[in-house]
Design an enzyme around this catalytic site. Structure first.
Site, PDB file in Angstrom:
ATOM      1  N   GLY A 172       0.883  -0.977  -0.359  1.00  0.00           N
ATOM      2  CA  GLY A 172      -0.079  -0.301   0.341  1.00  0.00           C
ATOM      3  C   GLY A 172       0.746   1.576   0.127  1.00  0.00           C
ATOM      4  O   GLY A 172       2.223   1.117  -0.425  1.00  0.00           O
ATOM      5  N   CYS A 173       0.502   2.327   0.675  1.00  0.00           N
ATOM      6  CA  CYS A 173       1.191   3.940   0.359  1.00  0.00           C
ATOM      7  C   CYS A 173       2.505   3.649   1.330  1.00  0.00           C
ATOM      8  O   CYS A 173       2.892   2.875   2.321  1.00  0.00           O
ATOM      9  CB  CYS A 173       0.794   4.677   1.423  1.00  0.00           C
ATOM     10  SG  CYS A 173       0.982   6.326   1.467  1.00  0.00           S
TER      11      CYS A 173
END
Length: 208
Positions: free
Chosen positions: A37-38
Protein backbone atom coordinates in the site's frame (compact mmCIF):
# COMPACT_ATOMS: atom_id res chain seq x y z
CA UNK A 1 -13.31 -18.27 12.15
CA UNK A 2 -13.61 -14.72 13.45
CA UNK A 3 -10.86 -12.14 13.39
CA UNK A 4 -9.04 -11.83 16.69
CA UNK A 5 -8.60 -8.11 16.14
CA UNK A 6 -11.86 -6.38 15.14
CA UNK A 7 -11.71 -4.61 11.81
CA UNK A 8 -8.80 -6.69 10.50
CA UNK A 9 -8.39 -9.94 8.59
CA UNK A 10 -6.07 -11.37 11.26
CA UNK A 11 -7.04 -14.71 12.76
CA UNK A 12 -4.09 -14.69 15.17
CA UNK A 13 -2.36 -11.84 16.98
CA UNK A 14 0.81 -10.48 15.34
CA UNK A 15 3.00 -11.63 18.24
CA UNK A 16 1.81 -15.19 17.63
CA UNK A 17 2.75 -15.25 13.96
CA UNK A 18 5.06 -18.17 13.20
CA UNK A 19 8.73 -17.61 12.51
CA UNK A 20 9.62 -18.57 8.94
CA UNK A 21 10.75 -22.19 8.67
CA UNK A 22 12.77 -21.30 5.57
CA UNK A 23 14.99 -18.22 5.57
CA UNK A 24 18.02 -16.70 3.88
CA UNK A 25 21.43 -17.26 5.50
CA UNK A 26 23.03 -14.33 7.30
CA UNK A 27 25.37 -12.64 4.85
CA UNK A 28 25.83 -9.06 5.98
CA UNK A 29 24.10 -6.14 4.30
CA UNK A 30 21.18 -7.04 2.05
CA UNK A 31 18.10 -5.42 0.54
CA UNK A 32 14.42 -6.35 0.38
CA UNK A 33 11.73 -4.67 -1.74
CA UNK A 34 8.20 -4.82 -0.37
CA UNK A 35 4.85 -3.37 -1.49
CA UNK A 36 2.09 -2.96 1.07
CA UNK A 37 0.00 0.00 0.00
CA UNK A 38 1.08 3.58 0.60
CA UNK A 39 4.85 3.64 0.99
CA UNK A 40 4.68 6.36 3.65
CA UNK A 41 3.11 3.93 6.10
CA UNK A 42 5.19 0.86 5.34
CA UNK A 43 8.36 2.95 5.57
CA UNK A 44 7.29 4.23 8.99
CA UNK A 45 7.07 0.67 10.31
CA UNK A 46 10.42 -0.57 9.04
CA UNK A 47 12.43 2.43 10.17
CA UNK A 48 11.83 1.27 13.75
CA UNK A 49 13.37 -2.18 13.38
CA UNK A 50 16.78 -3.05 14.80
CA UNK A 51 19.06 -4.15 11.99
CA UNK A 52 17.38 -1.95 9.38
CA UNK A 53 19.99 0.51 8.14
CA UNK A 54 17.87 2.50 5.69
CA UNK A 55 14.44 2.56 4.07
CA UNK A 56 13.80 4.21 0.71
CA UNK A 57 10.34 4.74 -0.75
CA UNK A 58 10.00 4.10 -4.46
CA UNK A 59 8.37 2.20 -7.29
CA UNK A 60 8.79 -1.26 -8.82
CA UNK A 61 7.01 -3.37 -11.40
CA UNK A 62 6.96 -0.92 -14.30
CA UNK A 63 9.28 0.97 -16.63
CA UNK A 64 11.60 3.85 -15.79
CA UNK A 65 9.85 6.35 -18.08
CA UNK A 66 6.71 6.37 -15.92
CA UNK A 67 8.28 5.84 -12.49
CA UNK A 68 6.96 9.05 -10.99
CA UNK A 69 4.23 9.71 -8.46
CA UNK A 70 1.80 11.43 -10.80
CA UNK A 71 1.93 8.61 -13.34
CA UNK A 72 1.96 5.76 -10.81
CA UNK A 73 -1.13 7.17 -9.08
CA UNK A 74 -3.15 6.57 -12.26
CA UNK A 75 -2.80 2.83 -11.66
CA UNK A 76 -1.95 2.25 -15.33
CA UNK A 77 1.85 2.00 -15.23
CA UNK A 78 2.27 -1.46 -13.70
CA UNK A 79 4.24 -0.04 -10.78
CA UNK A 80 3.56 -0.63 -7.11
CA UNK A 81 4.48 1.77 -4.35
CA UNK A 82 7.30 -0.03 -2.57
CA UNK A 83 9.98 0.38 0.03
CA UNK A 84 13.55 -0.79 -0.37
CA UNK A 85 14.82 -1.98 3.00
CA UNK A 86 18.57 -2.11 3.50
CA UNK A 87 19.23 -4.40 6.46
CA UNK A 88 21.97 -6.22 8.32
CA UNK A 89 21.06 -9.87 7.89
CA UNK A 90 23.20 -10.81 10.89
CA UNK A 91 20.77 -8.79 13.05
CA UNK A 92 17.42 -9.25 11.30
CA UNK A 93 16.71 -11.81 8.62
CA UNK A 94 14.72 -11.59 5.41
CA UNK A 95 12.20 -13.95 6.98
CA UNK A 96 11.81 -11.69 10.01
CA UNK A 97 11.17 -8.75 7.68
CA UNK A 98 8.43 -10.82 6.05
CA UNK A 99 6.93 -11.67 9.42
CA UNK A 100 6.51 -7.94 10.15
CA UNK A 101 5.29 -7.34 6.59
CA UNK A 102 2.42 -9.79 6.92
CA UNK A 103 1.48 -9.27 10.57
CA UNK A 104 1.82 -5.51 11.03
CA UNK A 105 2.76 -3.47 7.97
CA UNK A 106 -0.36 -4.05 5.86
CA UNK A 107 -3.31 -6.34 5.12
CA UNK A 108 -2.10 -8.98 2.65
CA UNK A 109 -5.62 -10.25 1.97
CA UNK A 110 -6.68 -7.09 0.13
CA UNK A 111 -6.14 -7.37 -3.63
CA UNK A 112 -4.98 -4.23 -5.44
CA UNK A 113 -5.84 -1.97 -2.54
CA UNK A 114 -5.20 -1.06 1.09
CA UNK A 115 -8.27 0.36 2.77
CA UNK A 116 -9.56 3.27 0.71
CA UNK A 117 -6.42 3.34 -1.45
CA UNK A 118 -7.42 1.39 -4.55
CA UNK A 119 -5.50 0.38 -7.65
CA UNK A 120 -2.71 -1.96 -8.67
CA UNK A 121 -0.17 0.57 -7.40
CA UNK A 122 -1.34 -0.35 -3.88
CA UNK A 123 -1.07 -4.12 -4.36
CA UNK A 124 0.55 -6.41 -1.83
CA UNK A 125 3.76 -7.75 -3.35
CA UNK A 126 7.21 -9.07 -2.57
CA UNK A 127 9.74 -8.22 -5.28
CA UNK A 128 12.50 -10.80 -5.23
CA UNK A 129 16.13 -10.38 -6.30
CA UNK A 130 16.81 -14.06 -6.98
CA UNK A 131 15.28 -17.52 -6.89
CA UNK A 132 16.37 -18.14 -3.31
CA UNK A 133 14.57 -15.03 -2.07
CA UNK A 134 11.54 -16.02 -4.13
CA UNK A 135 11.48 -19.49 -2.57
CA UNK A 136 11.63 -18.09 0.98
CA UNK A 137 8.77 -15.65 0.26
CA UNK A 138 6.57 -18.34 -1.30
CA UNK A 139 7.32 -20.78 1.51
CA UNK A 140 6.30 -18.25 4.17
CA UNK A 141 3.06 -17.46 2.40
CA UNK A 142 2.29 -21.17 2.35
CA UNK A 143 3.28 -21.45 6.01
CA UNK A 144 0.87 -18.64 6.94
CA UNK A 145 -1.90 -20.26 4.92
CA UNK A 146 -1.29 -23.56 6.70
CA UNK A 147 -1.34 -21.79 10.07
CA UNK A 148 -4.66 -20.09 9.31
CA UNK A 149 -3.15 -16.69 10.07
CA UNK A 150 -5.92 -14.82 8.21
CA UNK A 151 -9.65 -15.21 7.76
CA UNK A 152 -9.32 -14.52 4.03
CA UNK A 153 -6.88 -15.76 1.36
CA UNK A 154 -3.49 -14.05 1.08
CA UNK A 155 -3.43 -11.93 -2.10
CA UNK A 156 0.28 -11.09 -1.99
CA UNK A 157 2.08 -11.59 -5.29
CA UNK A 158 5.73 -12.65 -5.55
CA UNK A 159 7.26 -10.79 -8.48
CA UNK A 160 10.75 -10.50 -9.98
CA UNK A 161 12.48 -7.19 -9.28
CA UNK A 162 13.50 -5.79 -12.64
CA UNK A 163 14.40 -2.41 -11.16
CA UNK A 164 13.77 -0.24 -8.14
CA UNK A 165 13.07 3.44 -8.77
CA UNK A 166 13.56 5.89 -5.92
CA UNK A 167 10.52 8.10 -5.31
CA UNK A 168 10.66 11.87 -5.19
CA UNK A 169 12.41 13.45 -2.20
CA UNK A 170 9.11 14.70 -0.75
CA UNK A 171 8.06 11.08 -0.14
CA UNK A 172 11.18 10.03 1.77
CA UNK A 173 10.87 9.73 5.57
CA UNK A 174 7.41 11.24 5.17
CA UNK A 175 5.84 10.07 8.42
CA UNK A 176 8.65 11.37 10.63
CA UNK A 177 8.66 14.74 8.88
CA UNK A 178 4.85 15.06 8.91
CA UNK A 179 3.68 13.43 12.17
CA UNK A 180 0.45 15.45 12.33
CA UNK A 181 -0.64 14.90 8.74
CA UNK A 182 -4.05 13.21 8.73
CA UNK A 183 -3.08 10.15 6.73
CA UNK A 184 -0.10 9.55 9.00
CA UNK A 185 -2.06 9.88 12.25
CA UNK A 186 -4.88 7.60 11.06
CA UNK A 187 -2.97 4.97 9.05
CA UNK A 188 0.76 4.99 9.73
CA UNK A 189 0.74 5.70 13.47
CA UNK A 190 -1.52 2.72 14.36
CA UNK A 191 0.77 0.40 12.37
CA UNK A 192 3.81 1.63 14.30
CA UNK A 193 1.93 1.23 17.58
CA UNK A 194 1.01 -2.34 16.60
CA UNK A 195 4.68 -3.04 15.85
CA UNK A 196 5.77 -1.68 19.24
CA UNK A 197 3.18 -3.78 21.04
CA UNK A 198 3.78 -7.01 19.12
CA UNK A 199 7.56 -6.98 18.66
CA UNK A 200 9.24 -4.87 21.36
CA UNK A 201 12.34 -7.05 21.14
CA UNK A 202 12.84 -6.11 17.48
CA UNK A 203 12.84 -2.34 17.99
CA UNK A 204 15.76 0.01 17.76
CA UNK A 205 16.87 1.40 21.11
CA UNK A 206 16.17 4.85 19.75
CA UNK A 207 13.59 5.08 16.97
CA UNK A 208 14.19 7.49 14.06
Amino acid sequence: MNAVIPGTSLAIHPERFPDPIDDLPASGTAKAVLAGGCFWCVEAVYLNLEGVNAVVSGYAGGHAARANYEAVCTGTTGHAEVIEVEYDSTVISFGELLKVFFSVAHDPTQKDRQGNDRGTQYRSAIFYHDDTEKAVAEAYIQQLNNAGAFIAPIATTVEPLDAFYRAEDCHQDFARRNPNQGYITHIAKPKVEKLIQAFPDKLKTRTP
